[in-house]
Scaffold this active site. Structure first.
Site, PDB file in Angstrom:
ATOM      1  N   ASN A 187      56.594  36.425  65.703  1.00  0.00           N
ATOM      2  CA  ASN A 187      55.936  36.097  64.433  1.00  0.00           C
ATOM      3  C   ASN A 187      56.723  36.670  63.262  1.00  0.00           C
ATOM      4  OD1 ASN A 187      55.277  38.806  65.108  1.00  0.00           O
ATOM      5  ND2 ASN A 187      53.609  38.756  63.632  1.00  0.00           N
ATOM      6  N   CYS A 199      56.489  39.485  61.771  1.00  0.00           N
ATOM      7  CA  CYS A 199      56.799  40.919  61.834  1.00  0.00           C
ATOM      8  C   CYS A 199      57.242  41.379  63.217  1.00  0.00           C
ATOM      9  CB  CYS A 199      55.602  41.733  61.361  1.00  0.00           C
ATOM     10  SG  CYS A 199      55.047  41.299  59.706  1.00  0.00           S
ATOM     11  N   GLU A 214      55.982  41.577  66.153  1.00  0.00           N
ATOM     12  CA  GLU A 214      55.145  42.291  67.123  1.00  0.00           C
ATOM     13  C   GLU A 214      54.260  41.357  67.942  1.00  0.00           C
ATOM     14  OE1 GLU A 214      52.020  41.873  63.931  1.00  0.00           O
ATOM     15  OE2 GLU A 214      54.191  41.869  64.110  1.00  0.00           O
TER      16      GLU A 214
END
Length: 803
Positions: free
Chosen positions: A425, A427, A429
């Protein structure tokens, strides 16, 4: 000189009245917070005719600027602002709900800001809810937290805030648990005590008519065509406008010069397409200017346009090849890393001419890729190391591309039974399966770890951590059912697989509160224990939900359905003694789990500031610095360090100036005891090998992935390459989120009082020499890496722009 009160009446300025008001709000603060001193500073800034509400704002800002002396000035600043807000808002949740529900737009049309079910639920339980709300907790935020809430989170009517912070938390709780007052009050109580927080989209939208409460969305472009590309673009816009962050996989889009059968033409390649996505990200903001839309673009390194792709955020080069509002990310197969390490050739291919590479991993990918090489289908062959060093150069200059490891992500996923995962995604994570008719979604929350620390006994409350984690799991699972979905593909995916994302914040605070240096064995042990307990409690709650509602739809065939949990995929056996894994596995074998994924330590930039914690699992970046966000710029001092220095009788203006002159570091200040200096090392002074080791240590209990930033002084190819290979060999799914760099050369610090520092110059010079000698072998401490670029010196200066 006079002030204008809230009734519009003129009153003479009264020192005693201002002093009395500030004194009443100074309860429980450090003696350094002198109400008379603050009052005098406020008086000095007054002008005749100032409104009393403006006077409060002036007093608040005056205190905020004094926070460099002690953090309690920030608390006083927040209390003044909170008191002003309370004067202008109703305490009754029913009154506030009525204002929000009965709002009309500028054309007089009904435009309710909360949904009818939530409004009815609040009014039905009005008396009980009012009795449970504790407005004294509004006064526990610091100034930075309050201004962040005021700017972006508290609901407004005609640009005037109508919610108090406690109203916000109750709205969020009622939005999640509408119809279940006990669960709503349980959630409110934990939120108000700062045990955890839901993610920003949930805080923005819970209880509203369109409660889009998910944070993360993962898409793949379904087909390499005009329809496929622009349908996906429309999906991105619809998701982004409701506060979602995006990860988009584009490895199936044909490269530059590829034949287009429908028009008998040639493709312009990936970058012109991405510029359209870039402009969309610029145009869409998330809910009336709250924050900009953001999109990460994932590409595999065999794609023929990969060289141009990794440079899209650079400040130089052809402008038509730049997409500076997108975030480039590489989805890296093991085969590429192996060829880089062995200095072998790497073939770039067009996905239209070499089909299927995006949809296979591991041995299947290697077999297909090498078959295409044998058939001569590649567009270009280059040394793998040449491409590698171009990647490193881009990271040093721009902080990107992000790097995730495709094979680790797929081999250690509880969704591996669904198919190949093609991206992460925004970020890095969240790692979830996407398909042509499914957009992966995830709802997030983060645990405020400092709340579980008993500072007096130096213990951590794992039982309470289990309890809170189970509440969070139930909440996030409920969000899946009550949330609004802007796309049918999102709803389908979320209801079928029911993934969750539980993270943490304030890990570094915990270490400091427990007197554990970040690199200590105690910190490493606690890091593992915390994540084992969180993973256990989340699975436990998910199993309880499955016992009640059944397992998630695609549970059959998953690793968990075969008794394989995340730590089994890492080859790790939990040994803390804190969790009964045999009993839990037995229960899962009988009932299954309600959620395919559970743990994903995410960035917590905004919410950690609201709760007053350091971000995520990150070390402190500095002990004294300015923090800039949408709501303004604020001075921040590490509160743990400040308290220690006050207890030692060391804190004064000279020491403050010295820390500023040392860029927030205390390592060169010998007047501070060695154990204190060790405890308060910044991220620039902590070996990044330790950061990677701790990421790998928590990895067996992280069933998604983690947003892992790397911080490096004087970044060069050798050190950066060493870190990447070390993380890859440790089995990380996310190799790097951002690369944060800084040069040894510092700008002139005009805010530093040089006279105060002259007497310490010799001492500093000596210590700087020792520091350099200690840091020089950093790369060797990480991993022996033979890689050396042929076109750049190892010691070339960092040229990073903002990440």
């Amino acid at each position: 000189m006079y002030v204008v009160n809230r009734k519009g009446e003129e009153e003479p300025v009264s020192f005693d009245q201002i002093l009395s008001r500030i004194t009443k709000l100074s309860y429980g603060l450090h003696p350094l917070v002198d109400p008379a001193r603050v009052t005098q500073a406020v008086i000095n800034g007054l002008y005749s005719g100032i409104k009393t509400s403006e006077l409060d704002e002036l007093a608040s800002q005056t205190c905020a600027y004094m926070a460099a002396t002690h953090n309690d000035f920030s608390k006083l600043a927040a209390r003044i602002s909170t008191s002003n807000l309370h004067k202008n808002t109703s305490s009754d949740i029913g009154d506030v709900a009525s204002q929000l529900y009965n709002f009309k737009d500028n054309q007089g049309c009904p435009a309710p800001l909360i949904s009818k079910p939530v409004y009815d639920f609040i009014m039905e339980n009005r008396e009980r809810i009012n009795s449970k709300i504790d407005f004294s907790k509004d006064f526990e935020y610091d100034y930075f937290a309050f201004k962040t809430l005021e700017r972006s989170y508290l609901l407004k009517i005609d640009n005037k805030v109508v919610e108090r912070p406690q109203h916000l938390l109750m709205r969020v709780s009622c939005g999640i648990h509408c119809g279940d007052i006990e669960a709503a009050l349980e959630t409110y109580e934990l939120l108000s005590q700062k045990y955890f927080t839901h993610a920003t989209p949930t805080l923005f939208n819970s209880g509203t008519p369109r409660p889009q409460m998910s944070s993360c969305f993962l898409l793949r472009i379904p087909e390499d065509s005009i329809n496929g590309i622009f349908d996906t673009l429309t999906k991105c816009a619809n998701i982004s406008k409701t506060a979602g962050g995006l990860g988009v996989a584009v490895s199936n889009i044909r490269g530059t010069g590829s034949y287009i059968r429908g028009t008998n033409g040639r493709s312009n390649g990936l970058i012109p397409m991405l510029r359209v996505y870039n402009d969309t990200a610029r145009y869409i903001d998330q809910g009336g200017g709250k924050r900009k839309g953001a999109i990460a673009i994932y590409l595999e390194p065999w794609h023929v346009d990969v060289v141009e792709f990794i440079e899209i955020r650079k400040n130089h080069g052809k402008e038509e090849m730049r997409c500076r509002d997108l975030f480039p990310a590489l989805w890296v197969p093991d085969l590429f890393m192996e060829r880089v390490e062995k200095d072998q050739d790497w073939t770039l291919m067009c996905p239209d001419e070499c089909r299927g590479l995006q949809d296979v991993w591991g041995d299947d990918f290697k077999k297909l890729y090498e078959e295409y090489e044998k058939q001569g289908r590649g567009r270009k062959t280059m040394k793998a190391q040449k491409l590698w060093f171009l990647i490193l150069q881009a990271q040093i200059e721009t902080g990107t591309p992000f790097i995730c490891y495709k094979d680790a992500a797929n081999s250690k996923s509880n969704q591996k039974n669904l198919g190949t995962i093609v991206s992460s995604n925004l970020c890095t994570e969240i790692i979830e399966y996407t398909s042509t008719d499914e957009v992966a979604v995830c709802n997030l929350a983060s645990i405020g770890l400092p709340k579980f620390v008993d500072k007096n006994n130096k213990t951590f409350d794992f039982d309470k951590l289990k309890e809170v984690t189970k509440v969070i799991t139930r909440n996030l699972n409920k969000l899946i059912d009550v949330g609004y979905y802007s796309l049918k593909e999102c709803k389908k995916s979320n209801l079928r697989h029911r993934p969750l994302g539980i993270g943490i914040q304030g890990l570094a605070d915990c270490f400091m509160m427990l007197r554990m240096p970040y690199e200590s064995e105690g910190a490493k042990k606690l890091n593992k224990q915390i994540f084992e307990v969180i993973y256990y409690a989340a699975l436990d709650a998910s199993c309880e939900l499955a016992e009640k509602y059944g397992p998630y739809e695609t549970y059959s065939g998953s690793p968990a359905s075969k008794g394989i949990l995340q730590f089994d995929m890492w080859g790790v056996t939990p040994d803390s003694g804190l969790c009964d894994w045999d009993l839990l596995k037995d229960r899962i074998s009988k009932h299954g789990i309600r959620n395919s994924l559970l743990i994903s330590p995410m960035p917590t930039a905004s919410t950690s500031q609201i709760l007053g914690n350091n971000e995520s699992f990150e070390p402190f970046t500095s002990n004294i610095y300015h923090r800039r966000v949408l709501s303004g710029e604020f001075f921040v001092v590490n509160p743990h360090l400040l308290n220690d220095l006050l207890e030692l009788g060391l804190w004064d203006d000279r020491l403050k100036q010295n820390i500023i002159a040392n860029n927030g570091s205390i390592q060169n200040i010998l007047t501070i005891p060695e154990d204190i200096r060790e405890l308060y090392k910044t991220v620039w002074e902590i070996k990044q090998k330790t950061v990677i080791d701790m990421a790998a240590d928590r990895g067996p209990y992280v069933c998604q992935s983690q947003s892992l930033n790397i911080h490096m002084e004087n970044a060069n190819f050798a050190k950066l390459s060493s870190m990447h290979f070390y993380g890859w060999k440790k089995g990380l799914k996310t190799g790097i989120y951002y690369l944060r760099t800084q040069s040894a050369t510092r700008p002139i610090q005009f805010t530093v009082d040089q006279q105060l520092l002259k007497s310490e110059t010799k001492e500093k010079d000596s210590l700087e020499t020792n520091k350099r000698q200690a840091l020089e072998p950093e790369a060797q401490k990480l991993i022996a890496c033979p890689l050396r670029p042929t076109n750049m010196k190892d010691d070339e200066e960092c040229m990073m722009c903002s990440g």
